[in-house]
Design a protein around this motif. Structure first.
Motif, PDB file in Angstrom:
ATOM      1  N   ALA A 109      27.665  -6.084  39.368  1.00  0.00           N
ATOM      2  CA  ALA A 109      27.081  -5.393  40.532  1.00  0.00           C
ATOM      3  C   ALA A 109      25.577  -5.648  40.551  1.00  0.00           C
ATOM      4  O   ALA A 109      24.879  -5.357  39.586  1.00  0.00           O
ATOM      5  CB  ALA A 109      27.361  -3.899  40.450  1.00  0.00           C
ATOM      6  N   ALA A 110      25.103  -6.220  41.650  1.00  0.00           N
ATOM      7  CA  ALA A 110      23.682  -6.552  41.724  1.00  0.00           C
ATOM      8  C   ALA A 110      22.869  -5.315  42.074  1.00  0.00           C
ATOM      9  O   ALA A 110      21.710  -5.203  41.706  1.00  0.00           O
ATOM     10  CB  ALA A 110      23.454  -7.638  42.766  1.00  0.00           C
ATOM     11  N   ASP A 111      23.499  -4.395  42.771  1.00  0.00           N
ATOM     12  CA  ASP A 111      22.713  -3.233  43.191  1.00  0.00           C
ATOM     13  C   ASP A 111      23.584  -2.011  43.423  1.00  0.00           C
ATOM     14  O   ASP A 111      24.812  -2.071  43.352  1.00  0.00           O
ATOM     15  CB  ASP A 111      21.903  -3.562  44.438  1.00  0.00           C
ATOM     16  N   GLY A 112      22.913  -0.934  43.718  1.00  0.00           N
ATOM     17  CA  GLY A 112      23.569   0.343  43.914  1.00  0.00           C
ATOM     18  C   GLY A 112      22.491   1.394  43.950  1.00  0.00           C
ATOM     19  O   GLY A 112      21.308   1.063  44.050  1.00  0.00           O
ATOM     20  N   SER A 119      16.511   5.964  43.756  1.00  0.00           N
ATOM     21  CA  SER A 119      15.961   4.608  43.749  1.00  0.00           C
ATOM     22  C   SER A 119      17.119   3.635  43.732  1.00  0.00           C
ATOM     23  O   SER A 119      18.278   4.042  43.645  1.00  0.00           O
ATOM     24  CB  SER A 119      15.040   4.396  42.539  1.00  0.00           C
ATOM     25  N   THR A 120      16.803   2.362  43.839  1.00  0.00           N
ATOM     26  CA  THR A 120      17.887   1.385  43.770  1.00  0.00           C
ATOM     27  C   THR A 120      18.123   1.047  42.305  1.00  0.00           C
ATOM     28  O   THR A 120      17.243   1.236  41.451  1.00  0.00           O
ATOM     29  CB  THR A 120      17.526   0.094  44.530  1.00  0.00           C
ATOM     30  N   LEU A 121      19.293   0.539  42.034  1.00  0.00           N
ATOM     31  CA  LEU A 121      19.629   0.158  40.663  1.00  0.00           C
ATOM     32  C   LEU A 121      18.664  -0.931  40.185  1.00  0.00           C
ATOM     33  O   LEU A 121      18.205  -0.919  39.035  1.00  0.00           O
ATOM     34  CB  LEU A 121      21.081  -0.341  40.619  1.00  0.00           C
ATOM     35  N   ALA A 122      18.358  -1.851  41.090  1.00  0.00           N
ATOM     36  CA  ALA A 122      17.452  -2.942  40.725  1.00  0.00           C
ATOM     37  C   ALA A 122      16.097  -2.390  40.301  1.00  0.00           C
ATOM     38  O   ALA A 122      15.527  -2.822  39.291  1.00  0.00           O
ATOM     39  CB  ALA A 122      17.306  -3.910  41.895  1.00  0.00           C
ATOM     40  N   GLN A 123      15.593  -1.410  41.053  1.00  0.00           N
ATOM     41  CA  GLN A 123      14.308  -0.788  40.687  1.00  0.00           C
ATOM     42  C   GLN A 123      14.401  -0.124  39.316  1.00  0.00           C
ATOM     43  O   GLN A 123      13.520  -0.284  38.472  1.00  0.00           O
ATOM     44  CB  GLN A 123      13.919   0.283  41.723  1.00  0.00           C
ATOM     45  N   ALA A 124      15.488   0.614  39.126  1.00  0.00           N
ATOM     46  CA  ALA A 124      15.661   1.323  37.852  1.00  0.00           C
ATOM     47  C   ALA A 124      15.735   0.337  36.695  1.00  0.00           C
ATOM     48  O   ALA A 124      15.216   0.592  35.602  1.00  0.00           O
ATOM     49  CB  ALA A 124      16.909   2.199  37.901  1.00  0.00           C
ATOM     50  N   GLY A 125      16.378  -0.806  36.953  1.00  0.00           N
ATOM     51  CA  GLY A 125      16.548  -1.806  35.904  1.00  0.00           C
ATOM     52  C   GLY A 125      15.242  -2.435  35.470  1.00  0.00           C
ATOM     53  O   GLY A 125      15.126  -2.961  34.357  1.00  0.00           O
ATOM     54  N   GLU A 126      14.237  -2.376  36.343  1.00  0.00           N
ATOM     55  CA  GLU A 126      12.939  -2.979  36.013  1.00  0.00           C
ATOM     56  C   GLU A 126      12.127  -2.113  35.062  1.00  0.00           C
ATOM     57  O   GLU A 126      11.219  -2.602  34.394  1.00  0.00           O
ATOM     58  CB  GLU A 126      12.142  -3.231  37.290  1.00  0.00           C
ATOM     59  N   ALA A 127      12.453  -0.829  35.040  1.00  0.00           N
ATOM     60  CA  ALA A 127      11.707   0.070  34.149  1.00  0.00           C
ATOM     61  C   ALA A 127      12.190  -0.119  32.709  1.00  0.00           C
ATOM     62  O   ALA A 127      13.380  -0.284  32.468  1.00  0.00           O
ATOM     63  CB  ALA A 127      11.917   1.517  34.585  1.00  0.00           C
ATOM     64  N   ASP A 128      11.246  -0.085  31.797  1.00  0.00           N
ATOM     65  CA  ASP A 128      11.630  -0.243  30.391  1.00  0.00           C
ATOM     66  C   ASP A 128      12.468   0.938  29.919  1.00  0.00           C
ATOM     67  O   ASP A 128      13.428   0.791  29.188  1.00  0.00           O
ATOM     68  CB  ASP A 128      10.376  -0.333  29.507  1.00  0.00           C
ATOM     69  N   ILE A 129      12.009   2.103  30.350  1.00  0.00           N
ATOM     70  CA  ILE A 129      12.737   3.313  29.960  1.00  0.00           C
ATOM     71  C   ILE A 129      13.176   4.012  31.237  1.00  0.00           C
ATOM     72  O   ILE A 129      12.370   4.242  32.142  1.00  0.00           O
ATOM     73  CB  ILE A 129      11.831   4.259  29.140  1.00  0.00           C
ATOM     74  N   HIS A 149      29.297  -2.630  44.246  1.00  0.00           N
ATOM     75  CA  HIS A 149      28.203  -1.656  44.190  1.00  0.00           C
ATOM     76  C   HIS A 149      28.435  -0.708  43.034  1.00  0.00           C
ATOM     77  O   HIS A 149      29.571  -0.349  42.735  1.00  0.00           O
ATOM     78  CB  HIS A 149      28.115  -0.851  45.495  1.00  0.00           C
ATOM     79  N   HIS A 150      27.339  -0.335  42.418  1.00  0.00           N
ATOM     80  CA  HIS A 150      27.446   0.555  41.264  1.00  0.00           C
ATOM     81  C   HIS A 150      26.387   1.657  41.386  1.00  0.00           C
ATOM     82  O   HIS A 150      25.196   1.377  41.399  1.00  0.00           O
ATOM     83  CB  HIS A 150      27.219  -0.267  39.976  1.00  0.00           C
ATOM     84  N   HIS A 151      26.864   2.891  41.504  1.00  0.00           N
ATOM     85  CA  HIS A 151      25.946   4.031  41.652  1.00  0.00           C
ATOM     86  C   HIS A 151      25.964   4.890  40.392  1.00  0.00           C
ATOM     87  O   HIS A 151      27.007   5.060  39.759  1.00  0.00           O
ATOM     88  CB  HIS A 151      26.360   4.914  42.830  1.00  0.00           C
ATOM     89  N   ASP A 204      23.612  -2.429  53.453  1.00  0.00           N
ATOM     90  CA  ASP A 204      24.262  -3.417  54.318  1.00  0.00           C
ATOM     91  C   ASP A 204      23.799  -4.818  53.936  1.00  0.00           C
ATOM     92  O   ASP A 204      23.188  -4.999  52.869  1.00  0.00           O
ATOM     93  CB  ASP A 204      23.992  -3.109  55.798  1.00  0.00           C
ATOM     94  N   ALA A 205      24.060  -5.769  54.812  1.00  0.00           N
ATOM     95  CA  ALA A 205      23.731  -7.159  54.503  1.00  0.00           C
ATOM     96  C   ALA A 205      22.245  -7.320  54.181  1.00  0.00           C
ATOM     97  O   ALA A 205      21.848  -8.177  53.380  1.00  0.00           O
ATOM     98  CB  ALA A 205      24.125  -8.048  55.671  1.00  0.00           C
ATOM     99  N   ALA A 206      21.409  -6.484  54.785  1.00  0.00           N
ATOM    100  CA  ALA A 206      19.967  -6.593  54.574  1.00  0.00           C
ATOM    101  C   ALA A 206      19.530  -5.955  53.259  1.00  0.00           C
ATOM    102  O   ALA A 206      18.372  -6.021  52.880  1.00  0.00           O
ATOM    103  CB  ALA A 206      19.234  -5.940  55.745  1.00  0.00           C
ATOM    104  N   GLY A 207      20.452  -5.302  52.588  1.00  0.00           N
ATOM    105  CA  GLY A 207      20.103  -4.637  51.337  1.00  0.00           C
ATOM    106  C   GLY A 207      20.147  -3.128  51.468  1.00  0.00           C
ATOM    107  O   GLY A 207      20.820  -2.593  52.350  1.00  0.00           O
ATOM    108  N   ILE A 208      19.391  -2.473  50.590  1.00  0.00           N
ATOM    109  CA  ILE A 208      19.406  -1.010  50.565  1.00  0.00           C
ATOM    110  C   ILE A 208      18.187  -0.468  51.285  1.00  0.00           C
ATOM    111  O   ILE A 208      17.064  -0.923  51.060  1.00  0.00           O
ATOM    112  CB  ILE A 208      19.413  -0.505  49.105  1.00  0.00           C
ATOM    113  N   THR A 209      18.419   0.487  52.189  1.00  0.00           N
ATOM    114  CA  THR A 209      17.297   1.137  52.854  1.00  0.00           C
ATOM    115  C   THR A 209      17.244   2.596  52.417  1.00  0.00           C
ATOM    116  O   THR A 209      18.143   3.378  52.725  1.00  0.00           O
ATOM    117  CB  THR A 209      17.448   1.074  54.386  1.00  0.00           C
TER     118      THR A 209
END
Ligand SMILES: Nc1ncnc2c1ncn2[C@@H]1O[C@H](COP(=O)(O)OP(=O)(O)O)[C@@H](O)[C@H]1O
Ligand SMILES: [Mg+2]
Lengths: 417, 251
Positions: free
Chosen positions: A143-146, A103-113, A171-173, A86-91
C-alpha cells in the motif's frame, strides 16, 4: 511448505507490484509483511479459510473488471470532516477540530519517530495468527498510501474517508483512539475496480471508536477489506457496514479484546441479487475479563446471490465473565440464492456466557399479508420486511441521525432495486 | 356494502372444505356480528374477504359496493375500503409503527389517485386519534406491535382502522385478550367510527363486546355456514344457553 500452484500465483501477483520507496520504519514494516506473505503464499481455493469464497479474482495479477459503475456520496447530507482519496491522491481538510490529527501514511512514514510505527502492520501481523491473512499482508507490504488518524479527545463531527477510483488500489489506514477520546469514522466509495483496504484501529483504555461504512450499491467490483482492532480496557468499538456491492466482497474483521471490560460490536447488513457474492469473515478474541462482543450479520439474497459468514468467538484461558454474542441470518427471497455459514465458538475459560445462532429463512407470509391488507403493495411490503430483517444490524449505529440516514439510504436502494 | 353469496371455500393445499355456502349482506351504516363456536369458519371468512393466500373459493361470490373483490389483491381490497382487524396482529421488528401507518395511508391514497398526506398533517391526525385510544408517543414510535401487550395490539389495530378510514371494517375477535378497560377503549374507538357510510362485521365469541358495540344484526355461524340470523337478542341467547341449544334447533 507453500504448494507449487500457490507459489506461482504468489509470484505472478508480486511481479505486478513494487514496494513503495521511502525506507524508514514504514519500509521495514513493508519488508516484514512481504517476508510473511512469501512464507504463506496467496490464498487459494483449497484453503480452508477460503472454502466458501473463491479468491481467484482477488489474487489475480490484474483485476478482472475494468469499468466499475459508480454511485454518489452515500453520506451526503451528514456534516463530516471529509478526506478524499482519488486518482489525484489524498486531499486532507484545511483545518481540523481540536482532538483530531490526520496525515497521510506517506507523511507519517517520513518521520523518524511516529506513533503509527507501533501499529502499522503490527495489528495486521497479530491478526494473522493463527489464521494467515495474506491479502492483508500484501496490503501492508505494497500500500503506497492511506490515512493516519489520531483522536486525542472527543471529536464531534464524523471523519469521512471517501475513496473513489477505477483502478486496483491498495489503501492502508491506521487509527489510534487515545484514552478518553471518541471518534466516528465513515467510509464510502467505489475505491476501484478491485480494492484491497486494510484498516488498523487501536483503541486505548476508555476510548470509543465508531466505524460505519457504506459499500455500493454499484455493481461490478471486487472488494477485499480487513479491519484489525486492538481494544484496551473499558474501550468500545462499534463497526457497521451496509453493503450492496457486487460482484465480490470479502470483509474480514479481526478484533482483539485485550483490556478488561472492553466491548466490540461488529455488524453488517448486506443485500444483493444475481451475480453477488458477499463474505463476512470475523474473528473476535477475548483475552481479558468482563468483555462483551457482538456479531450481527444479516444478508438478503435473491436471484442466485451468495452470502457467506464465517464467524468465530475465541475466549482465551482466563477471559472470565466474557459475554459473547453472534448471530448470522439470511433472508432468501427465492430458491436460487444460497447462504453458507460457519459459526464457531472456541472457549478456554469456564465462567463465560456465549451464544451464537445462524438461520436461513424466507419472507414471513403472514407478515407480508398483514402489510398488504393495510394497502401496502407487495413490492413495498417486501421492502419493509427486508428493512425489518436488517434492523438488528442497523441498531449497532447508536447515533439516531446516522442510523436514520443509513436506513433511508437502504430504503431508497431497495425501492430502486 | 358487503355482499357474500353462497361462498364455498376450501384449503388450497388440502382437501378440506371450510366454508360451505355462506350468505351474508352487510348494509352501509350497520353493524353485523358473527358469533359461533371455535372452528366454525369465522376467521376463514375474514381472511378470504381480505385476500389471504392459502384458500380456494370453489363457488359463490363476494362484492364490496357491487365490485367483485375475490379477484383483487389484498392491497387493492384495502384501497377499495376493506379493513380487517386481525385476531392475532403481527409483530414487525425494526419498522416504526408510525412509519408503517404513513406508508399504508399513502399507498392507499396513491392507489385511489389521491395526493399523499403531508408529514405534518399526518402527525396531527395520528396524535389526535392515538390519544382517544390512549396510545402514547412511545407506542407510536416503537416497532409495529413488538413488545405490545395483547390489549395494546388490539388498540393498535383500531388506530390503524381509524387512520385508514375504511368503508367495510371486519373485526376478528378484537375482544379476545382484553380486560374490561381495554375493551371499553376499543369499543369507544369503534363506535367513534360508526357512520352512515361505513359498515362493520364484528366477529366475536362473547356477548360482552356487543354490550359496548351494539349490533343491528347477529348471525350464528357453525360448520362453515350462517345457521341463524336475528337481532341483538340472539347474542343474549348465546350468552345464556351457549351454542348447544341453538345448533340443536337448527339441526
Ligand atoms: N390454514 C389452515 N390450515 C389448516 N386448517 C385450517 C386453516 N385455516 C382454517 N383451518 C381450519 O378451518 C376450520 C375453521 O377455522 P377458523 O376459520 O379459524 O374458525 P374460527 O375462526 O371460527 O374459530 C378449523 O377447523 C381450522 O382448523
Ligand atoms: Mg377465529
Amino acid at each position: 511448505m507453500v504448494a507449487e500452484a500457490k507459489m506461482t500465483a504468489t509470484e505472478d501477483r508480486l511481479a505486478t507490484l513494487t514496494v513503495p520507496a521511502g525506507g524508514g520504519w514504514l519500509g521495514r514494516a513493508r519488508e516484514d509483511a512481504l517476508a510473511r506473505l512469501k512464507a504463506v503464499g496467496m490464498p487459494g481455493r483449497r484453503d480452508e479459510y477460503w472454502r466458501y469464497t473463491d479468491p481467484t479474482a482477488l489474487v489475480a495479477p490484474s483485476p478482472a473488471i475494468s469499468t466499475p459503475t459508480s454511485d454518489g456520496d452515500p453520506w451526503e447530507g451528514i456534516d463530516t470532516i471529509t478526506v478524499t482519496i482519488d486518482a489525484a491522491g489524498i486531499t486532507l481538510p484545511d483545518t481540523l477540530p481540536d482532538g483530531l490529527e490526520i496525515s497521510t501514511l506517506a507523511q507519517a512514514g517520513e518521520a523518524d519517530i511516529h506513533w503509527a510505527r507501533d501499529l502499522y502492520g503490527v495489528l495486521e501481523a497479530a491478526g494473522s495468527r493463527p489464521v494467515a491473512r495474506p491479502l492483508a499482508m500484501l496490503n501492508t507490504a505494497f500500500a503506497a498510501d492511506g490515512l493516519v488518524i489520531r483522536a486525542t479527545g472527543p471529536v464531534a463531527k464524523p471523519v469521512h474517508i471517501r475513496t473513489t477510483g477505477t483502478g486496483d488500489p491498495l489503501h492502508h489506514h491506521v487509527v489510534r483512539v487515545e484514552s478518553g477520546a471518541e471518534v466516528t469514522i465513515l467510509k464510502s466509495g467505489t475505491a476501484g475496480a478491485r480494492a484491497n483496504t486494510v484498516t488498523e484501529i487501536d483503541v486505548a483504555d476508555g476510548g470509543i471508536c465508531h466505524h460505519f461504512r457504506i459499500q455500493g450499491p454499484d455493481h461490478g467490483r471486487h472488494v477485499n477489506t480487513h479491519l484489525f482492532a486492538r481494544m484496551g480496557a473499558s474501550s468500545l468499538l462499534k463497526s457497521f457496514t451496509l453493503s450492496a456491492n457486487g460482484e465480490l466482497t470479502r470483509n474480514e474483521a479481526v478484533i482483539e479484546l485485550l483490556g478488561d471490560e472492553g466491548a466490540a460490536h461488529i455488524a453488517c447488513a448486506a443485500f444483493g441479487k444475481g451475480d453477488f457474492h458477499h463474505d463476512d469473515t470475523v474473528w473476535v478474541t477475548h483475552d481479558a475479563e468482563d468483555c462483551e462482543s457482538r456479531q450481527v450479520f444479516k444478508k438478503v439474497l435473491r436471484d442466485g446471490a451468495t452470502g457467506v459468514f464465517q464467524g468465530k468467538i475465541l475466549v482465551k484461558d482466563g477471559a472470565q465473565k466474557t459475554d459473547g454474542y453472534q448471530i448470522s441470518q439470511s433472508l432468501l427471497l427465492d430458491d436460487d440464492s444460497v447462504f453458507l455459514a460457519k459459526p464457531e465458538l472456541e472457549i478456554y475459560a469456564d465462567d463465560v456466557a456465549c451464544s451464537h445462532g445462524s438461520t436461513t429463512g424466507a419472507i414471513d407470509e403472514t407478515a407480508l399479508f398483514y402489510l398488504r391488507s393495510r394497502g401496502v403493495p407487495q413490492k413495498d411490503a417486501t421492502d419493509l420486511l427486508v428493512l425489518s430483517f436488517l434492523a438488528e444490524a442497523l441498531e449497532e449505529i447508536g447515533d439516531d441521525a446516522l442510523r436514520e440516514h443509513v436506513s433511508d439510504r437502504l430504503a431508497d436502494w431497495l425501492r430502486h432495486h | 356494502m358487503l355482499e357474500i353469496k353462497n361462498l364455498h371455500v376450501k384449503l388450497e393445499d388440502e382437501d378440506k372444505q371450510i366454508l360451505k355456502g355462506v350468505d351474508l349482506t352487510v348494509e352501509a351504516g350497520k353493524v353485523h356480528a358473527i358469533m359461533g363456536p371455535n372452528g366454525s369458519g369465522k376467521s376463514t371468512l375474514s381472511y378470504v374477504m381480505s385476500g389471504r393466500d392459502g384458500y380456494e373459493v370453489t363457488d359463490g361470490a363476494a362484492t364490496l359496493e357491487g365490485e367483485d373483490i375475490l379477484e383483487m389483491e389484498p392491497e387493492e381490497r384495502a384501497a377499495a375500503g376493506l379493513f380487517l382487524a386481525f385476531q392475532y396482529p403481527v409483530e414487525i421488528p425494526g419498522v416504526g409503527n408510525m412509519t408503517f401507518l404513513r406508508t399504508a395511508v399513502n399507498a392507499q391514497r396513491k392507489a385511489r389517485g389521491e395526493a399523499e398526506i403531508s408529514a405534518g398533517d399526518f402527525l396531527k391526525v395520528i396524535r389526535e386519534k392515538a390519544k382517544m385510544l390512549k396510545i402514547d408517543a412511545d407506542m407510536l414510535k416503537r416497532p409495529v406491535n413488538v413488545g405490545f401487550s395483547g390489549g395494546e395490539k388490539k388498540r393498535n389495530e383500531i388506530l390503524q382502522m381509524a387512520m385508514l378510514e375504511p368503508k367495510m371494517c371486519i373485526l376478528d375477535e378484537t375482544d379476545s385478550g382484553l380486560d374490561v378497560d381495554a375493551m371499553k377503549l376499543v369499543s369507544e374507538g369503534v363506535n367513534a367510527l360508526r357512520d352512515a357510510g361505513r359498515a362493520f362485521l364484528v366477529i366475536t365469541h362473547y356477548q360482552r363486546l356487543l354490550d359496548h358495540i351494539k349490533p343491528d344484526v347477529v348471525h350464528i355461524m357453525a360448520g362453515g355456514r350462517i345457521v341463524k340470523t336475528g337481532g341483538p337478542e340472539l347474542a343474549l341467547e348465546v350468552e345464556r344457553n351457549g351454542y348447544g341449544d341453538l345448533l340443536g334447533e337448527v339441526a
